[in-house]
Write a protein that holds these residues in place. Structure first.
Motif, PDB file in Angstrom:
ATOM      1  N   ARG A   1       4.056   9.092  -4.014  1.00 35.34           N
ATOM      2  CA  ARG A   1       5.402   8.629  -3.998  1.00 35.34           C
ATOM      3  C   ARG A   1       6.549   9.029  -2.747  1.00 35.34           C
ATOM      4  O   ARG A   1       7.058   8.269  -2.470  1.00 35.34           O
ATOM      5  N   TYR A   2       5.948  10.130  -2.220  1.00 33.60           N
ATOM      6  CA  TYR A   2       6.745  10.353  -1.104  1.00 33.60           C
ATOM      7  C   TYR A   2       5.933  10.692   0.251  1.00 33.60           C
ATOM      8  O   TYR A   2       4.731  11.234  -0.005  1.00 33.60           O
ATOM      9  N   ALA A   3       6.347  10.514   1.365  1.00 32.96           N
ATOM     10  CA  ALA A   3       5.740  11.081   2.552  1.00 32.96           C
ATOM     11  C   ALA A   3       6.741  11.544   3.596  1.00 32.96           C
ATOM     12  O   ALA A   3       7.921  10.917   3.456  1.00 32.96           O
ATOM     13  N   TRP A   4       6.404  12.452   4.528  1.00 30.60           N
ATOM     14  CA  TRP A   4       7.313  12.902   5.485  1.00 30.60           C
ATOM     15  C   TRP A   4       6.499  13.274   6.702  1.00 30.60           C
ATOM     16  O   TRP A   4       5.487  13.384   6.833  1.00 30.60           O
TER      17      TRP A   4
ATOM     18  N   ILE B   1      16.353   4.443 -13.975  1.00 29.83           N
ATOM     19  CA  ILE B   1      16.036   5.177 -12.479  1.00 29.83           C
ATOM     20  C   ILE B   1      14.586   6.141 -12.932  1.00 29.83           C
ATOM     21  O   ILE B   1      14.614   7.001 -13.769  1.00 29.83           O
ATOM     22  N   ASP B   2      13.727   5.777 -12.289  1.00 26.34           N
ATOM     23  CA  ASP B   2      12.139   6.559 -12.244  1.00 26.34           C
ATOM     24  C   ASP B   2      12.498   7.958 -11.542  1.00 26.34           C
ATOM     25  O   ASP B   2      13.040   8.071 -10.391  1.00 26.34           O
ATOM     26  N   MET B   3      12.123   9.261 -12.417  1.00 31.29           N
ATOM     27  CA  MET B   3      12.612  10.255 -11.752  1.00 31.29           C
ATOM     28  C   MET B   3      11.031  11.184 -11.763  1.00 31.29           C
ATOM     29  O   MET B   3      10.436  11.014 -12.512  1.00 31.29           O
ATOM     30  N   LEU B   4      11.241  12.049 -10.899  1.00 24.09           N
ATOM     31  CA  LEU B   4      10.205  13.281 -10.890  1.00 24.09           C
ATOM     32  C   LEU B   4      11.047  14.770 -11.182  1.00 24.09           C
ATOM     33  O   LEU B   4      12.160  14.678 -10.389  1.00 24.09           O
ATOM     34  N   ALA B   5      10.748  15.482 -12.206  1.00 18.62           N
ATOM     35  CA  ALA B   5      11.483  16.592 -12.746  1.00 18.62           C
ATOM     36  C   ALA B   5      10.319  17.651 -12.265  1.00 18.62           C
ATOM     37  O   ALA B   5       9.193  17.882 -12.821  1.00 18.62           O
ATOM     38  N   ALA B   6      11.008  18.493 -11.565  1.00 19.04           N
ATOM     39  CA  ALA B   6      10.041  19.823 -11.092  1.00 19.04           C
ATOM     40  C   ALA B   6      10.803  20.907 -11.795  1.00 19.04           C
ATOM     41  O   ALA B   6      11.875  21.050 -11.919  1.00 19.04           O
ATOM     42  N   CYS B   7      10.014  21.757 -12.655  1.00 20.73           N
ATOM     43  CA  CYS B   7      10.456  23.088 -13.381  1.00 20.73           C
ATOM     44  C   CYS B   7       9.685  24.119 -12.913  1.00 20.73           C
ATOM     45  O   CYS B   7       8.382  24.208 -12.745  1.00 20.73           O
ATOM     46  N   THR B   8      10.553  25.125 -12.514  1.00 16.50           N
ATOM     47  CA  THR B   8      10.148  26.525 -12.166  1.00 16.50           C
ATOM     48  C   THR B   8      10.859  27.362 -12.939  1.00 16.50           C
ATOM     49  O   THR B   8      11.789  27.579 -13.381  1.00 16.50           O
TER      50      THR B   8
ATOM     51  N   ARG C   1       7.903   4.388  -9.387  1.00 19.24           N
ATOM     52  CA  ARG C   1       6.794   4.471 -10.492  1.00 19.24           C
ATOM     53  C   ARG C   1       5.589   3.474  -9.884  1.00 19.24           C
ATOM     54  O   ARG C   1       4.221   3.838  -9.769  1.00 19.24           O
ATOM     55  N   ARG C   2       6.156   2.458  -9.380  1.00 22.17           N
ATOM     56  CA  ARG C   2       5.028   1.472  -8.578  1.00 22.17           C
ATOM     57  C   ARG C   2       5.489   1.278  -7.314  1.00 22.17           C
ATOM     58  O   ARG C   2       6.669   1.038  -6.921  1.00 22.17           O
ATOM     59  N   GLY C   3       4.650   0.773  -6.408  1.00 20.65           N
ATOM     60  CA  GLY C   3       4.961   0.219  -5.229  1.00 20.65           C
ATOM     61  C   GLY C   3       4.604   1.066  -3.808  1.00 20.65           C
ATOM     62  O   GLY C   3       3.971   2.133  -4.105  1.00 20.65           O
ATOM     63  N   SER C   4       5.374   1.058  -2.719  1.00 25.52           N
ATOM     64  CA  SER C   4       5.072   1.622  -1.647  1.00 25.52           C
ATOM     65  C   SER C   4       5.483   2.981  -1.714  1.00 25.52           C
ATOM     66  O   SER C   4       6.485   3.316  -2.327  1.00 25.52           O
ATOM     67  N   THR C   5       4.927   3.800  -0.855  1.00 26.88           N
ATOM     68  CA  THR C   5       5.519   5.235  -0.729  1.00 26.88           C
ATOM     69  C   THR C   5       6.570   5.299   0.085  1.00 26.88           C
ATOM     70  O   THR C   5       6.812   4.753   0.961  1.00 26.88           O
TER      71      THR C   5
END
Length: 260
Positions: free
Chosen positions: A205-208, A25-32, A58-62
């Motif tokens: 990667r995302y839209a809303w 699974i491709d993931m985005l990791a945010a760290c704060t 990682r690739r493909g549509s949003t």
């Protein structure tokens, strides 16, 4: 120190590598990181370290996402005494090492400054912190097998992400009760998710549509773990009356939206 997580597998978000024949699974990791607001001239100390994991393509549509359907994995640790700072640094160091190796994208908000500050607090070398800091300093270069680095305070500060909240941290106090710790964790994770969403929008990667209600998304993902011993919201951290309330309250902070 208290840890809050909705991950059943402590080492791998969503358990992708724990299942038999698990699918990658491709993931985005945010760290704060959240810090105390010490008087001028005093050293600020870390209060909380947070990681939020988002599934991405990682690739493909949003992907079209919304605050009531987005899958969120999270882990945050909050100290309850300044003597627990070394434990927080150790935990953060391990988490950064995993995120750098397992995530496709790693996001932070002026994370380089946070990592420099962590190193000044550490009595021993923090190899995970140093590894991410080195990659963060050269975000234009891509190493094979290492996450793409995105700074939402720098290259991703003009995404136009409509989140209804700022990405800049507000000073925190070291909590002194379970309910206080849960409130700090809730605010820390809310900001961490906002950073992750901004990076996901920046990388297409995302839209809303409309405003993504970040606090509501965190409440939905962590309703069963983001509560103190009493299960109530701590009045000392949410009230506008008293020094503690004023120090921790973020409701009056201006909403900052990046220009399109």
């Amino acid at each position: 120190m208290r840890e809050f997580t909705n991950l059943a597998w402590p080492e791998t978000p969503f358990g992708a590598e724990q299942r038999p024949f698990g699918q990658h699974i491709d993931m985005l990791a945010a760290c704060t990181f959240e810090w105390t607001g010490e008087p001028e001239g005093s050293e600020r100390g870390p209060v909380a370290a947070s990681l939020v994991y988002l599934r991405v393509r990682r690739r493909g549509s949003t992907q079209q996402v919304s605050d009531d359907t987005l899958s969120i994995g999270f882990r945050t640790a909050v100290i309850e005494d300044p003597t627990e700072v070394p434990d927080l640094l150790t935990l953060a160091d391990r988490a950064l090492t995993r995120a750098r190796r397992h995530a496709a994208i790693m996001a932070g908000h002026w994370l380089g400054a946070d990592l420099d500050r962590l190193n000044t607090q550490a009595a021993v070398p923090l190899r995970g912190v140093d590894g991410v800091l080195s990659a963060w300093s050269d975000r234009t270069g891509q190493q094979r097998g290492v996450a793409v680095m995105i700074d939402t305070g720098s290259e991703a500060n003009k995404t136009g992400a409509d989140l209804g909240m700022p990405l800049q941290p507000a000073p925190e106090r070291v909590p002194d009760c379970p309910d206080c710790a849960a409130e700090v964790a809730r605010r820390a994770l809310t900001r961490c998710l906002a950073v992750g969403l901004t990076a996901a929008l920046h990388t297409s990667r995302y839209a809303w549509e409309g405003t993504f209600r970040v606090p509501e998304a965190i409440e939905r993902a962590g309703w069963d773990v983001l509560s103190g011993r009493s299960g109530r919201t701590c009045p000392r951290l949410t009230s506008r009356d008293g020094d503690a309330g004023r120090a921790a309250d973020t409701a009056g902070r201006p909403v900052v939206r990046a220009a399109t």
